[in-house]
Design an enzyme around this catalytic site. Structure first.
Site, PDB file in Angstrom:
ATOM      1  N   ASP A 224       4.257-107.488  54.488  1.00 56.28           N
ATOM      2  CA  ASP A 224       6.155-108.037  54.242  1.00 56.28           C
ATOM      3  C   ASP A 224       5.843-109.201  53.374  1.00 56.28           C
ATOM      4  O   ASP A 224       7.290-109.373  53.165  1.00 56.28           O
ATOM      5  CB  ASP A 224       6.077-109.128  55.563  1.00 56.28           C
ATOM      6  CG  ASP A 224       5.182-108.053  56.563  1.00 56.28           C
ATOM      7  OD1 ASP A 224       5.788-107.052  57.037  1.00 56.28           O
ATOM      8  OD2 ASP A 224       4.073-109.431  57.324  1.00 56.28           O
TER       9      ASP A 224
ATOM     10  N   CYS B  52       1.197-107.370  50.197  1.00 59.33           N
ATOM     11  CA  CYS B  52       0.908-107.248  51.427  1.00 59.33           C
ATOM     12  C   CYS B  52       1.660-106.508  52.160  1.00 59.33           C
ATOM     13  O   CYS B  52       2.726-105.727  51.740  1.00 59.33           O
ATOM     14  CB  CYS B  52       1.594-109.149  51.993  1.00 59.33           C
ATOM     15  SG  CYS B  52       0.131-110.410  50.479  1.00 59.33           S
TER      16      CYS B  52
END
Ligand SMILES: *Cc1c(COP(=O)(O)O)cnc(C)c1O
Length: 373
Positions: free
Chosen positions: A319, A317
Site C-alpha cells: 500500500d 509494499c
C-alpha cells in the site's frame, strides 16, 4: 477522495479515435473497451466514447453487460471465448456473439429458435493465433453451417493477428515460427472466397485489424478495424512505424504522505534492500503493488515531485512505497506523479519486464479514476 488517483483525459481519447478514423478512411471503428478500458475506467470511458464508436469490443460477456447497464445502445461484440450456458445473456443484453466453433453456433441457433428470437453473431476464424476460432482449413463447413442457422443474423466475420505489431520490413519477423500477418490475411481472404464462389453476399462486417495492423497494414482494414492500445495513445511495439499520431490519456498521481530524514546505514522497507549512503530525505507515497504499482519495480522506478525525477527506493509494499529525495525539501501533501508528464507506459514496462498493455490493465480498481475533458 483517496490522495492516489488516475486522471483520465477523455478529450485525448477522442483525439486518438479521430486520428485513427482519419487514417482508416471509410472503415468503421470498433472501440475496444475490455479490461476496464485498458485500465482507464470503463465507467467514464464507455459513456464518453460510445457516441463516436461504430461498435464496442469487449472480451467477456460480463463486460458487455456492464456497459449495457450504463444505458449504452451501441452494438457490442464479445470477442473472447464464450460458454454455451452464457448464450441467454446475449439475447437478454443484446450482445453480439463471436461464434467460434460449430458447437457454439449450433447452441446459439437452438436457443434463438426455441425463444423465437434472433441472435447477432460474428464468425470467428482462426488464421494463425491458435486461440479461439475455427481454423481456415476447416472453415468451409462452418460457413456452410452458418447459412442454415435461420435464427442467427450473421453480421460479421473476423480473425485476429498474432504478430501485426512486428515491423514488417525488419528482422523482427525473421523467426520461422512467427506467423506473418500477410499469411493470416491470405488465409482470411481464402475463407471469404466461399461467398464469391456461392455468389452470395459476405457478412457486412469483415474485420481483422488490431492496433498493429491499423498502423502497419492498410490491406487489413476491410469493413471495420479494432484498435485497442492505440486508442489509449500507446503504440503496440517500440519500433513500429508511428503512422498515426496518438498520445497517452493517463496520469497517475499521488501525494507525499510522510517525510523523514533517514540516517546513513539504515535500511529502507522490507528486506532492507536499500540503505542511504548519507542522510537523505525519504518520502512515503500512499500507493503500492495492490494498486498495480508493481513490486518488481523496486529500486528501479522513478517518480516526479515538483518537476524533478527521483528514484523509488526499498521494497515496494502493498500500500506504500518510498522515494529518495536526497537533500531536497518536500512538504507533506506535495503532488507526486507516478505516470505521465514524462514517465510513460514504456518506462513501467522496462522497469517490470512486461508490456505496456499489462502495465495499464493492472492499475487496480482501488485507484479512483477522475475523468477530465
Ligand atoms: C484485444 C483485442 C483487440 C485490440 O488489440 P490491440 O493490440 O490493443 O489493438 C482487437 N481484437 C481482438 C479480438 C482483441 O481481443
Amino acid at each position: 477522495m483517496r490522495p492516489t488517483f488516475l486522471e483520465v483525459n477523455l478529450n485525448q481519447l477522442k483525439q486518438n479515435l479521430d486520428a485513427i478514423r482519419t487514417h482508416v478512411a471509410s472503415a468503421k471503428v470498433l472501440v475496444v473497451l475490455k479490461a476496464n478500458a485498458y485500465g482507464h475506467g470503463v465507467e467514464g470511458v464507455a459513456p464518453f466514447l460510445a457516441p463516436f464508436a461504430d461498435y464496442i469490443g469487449v472480451a467477456l460477456v460480463e463486460e458487455g453487460i456492464n456497459i449495457r447497464k450504463m444505458g449504452i445502445a451501441t452494438p457490442i461484440l464479445v470477442m473472447g471465448g464464450t460458454l454455451p450456458e452464457q448464450i441467454p445473456l446475449f439475447d437478454e443484453y443484446q450482445l453480439t456473439l463471436a461464434a467460434s466453433s460449430p458447437a457454439l453456433m449450433s447452441a446459439a441457433q437452438q436457443y434463438a429458435e426455441s425463444k423465437r428470437t434472433r441472435l447477432r453473431v460474428h464468425l470467428k476464424i482462426d488464421t494463425g493465433m491458435e486461440r479461439v476460432g475455427v481454423r481456415e482449413y476447416e472453415a468451409e463447413m462452418f460457413l456452410e453451417q452458418s447459412l442454415k442457422c435461420q435464427s442467427l443474423e450473421v453480421e460479421g466475420i473476423f480473425t485476429h493477428f498474432a504478430n501485426s505489431e512486428a515491423s514488417l520490413e525488419s528482422d523482427s519477423l525473421q523467426s520461422d515460427q512467427m506467423v506473418k500477418p500477410y499469411l493470416q490475411l491470405e488465409r482470411f481472404a481464402e475463407v471469404l472466397s466461399f461467398y464469391e464462389k456461392r455468389s452470395i453476399p459476405h457478412p457486412v462486417l469483415r474485420h481483422t485489424a488490431n492496433s498493429g495492423a491499423v498502423l502497419n497494414l492498410p490491406e487489413s482494414y476491410y469493413d471495420m478495424v479494432r484498435p485497442g492500445v492505440l486508442l489509449y495513445g500507446v503504440y503496440p511495439a517500440r519500433d513500429i512505424k508511428k503512422t498515426i499520431d496518438v498520445k497517452p490519456a493517463l496520469k497517475w498521481k499521488s501525494h507525499i504522505a510522510y517525510s523523514k530524514i533517514t540516517q546513513p546505514g539504515r535500511g529502507v522497507s522490507y528486506g532492507s534492500l536499500w540503505q542511504a549512503q548519507s542522510a537523505a530525505r525519504i518520502v512515503t507515497i500512499p500507493c503500492g503493488y495492490a494498486d498495480g504499482y508493481f513490486r518488481r519495480m523496486t529500486n528501479q522506478a522513478q517518480v516526479i515531485i515538483n518537476g524533478k525525477k527521483y528514484p523509488q527506493v526499498g521494497r515496494i509494499c502493498m500500500d506504500q512505497f518510498m522515494v529518495n529525495m536526497g537533500e531536497d525539501a518536500a512538504e507533506l501533501g506535495d503532488e507526486v506523479t507516478l505516470f505521465g508528464e514524462g514517465i510513460t507506459a514504456e518506462d513501467f514496462a522496462d522497469w517490470t519486464g512486461t508490456n505496456e498493455y499489462e502495465v495499464m490493465t493492472n492499475i487496480s480498481a482501488r485507484v479512483p479514476r477522475v475523468f477530465v475533458r
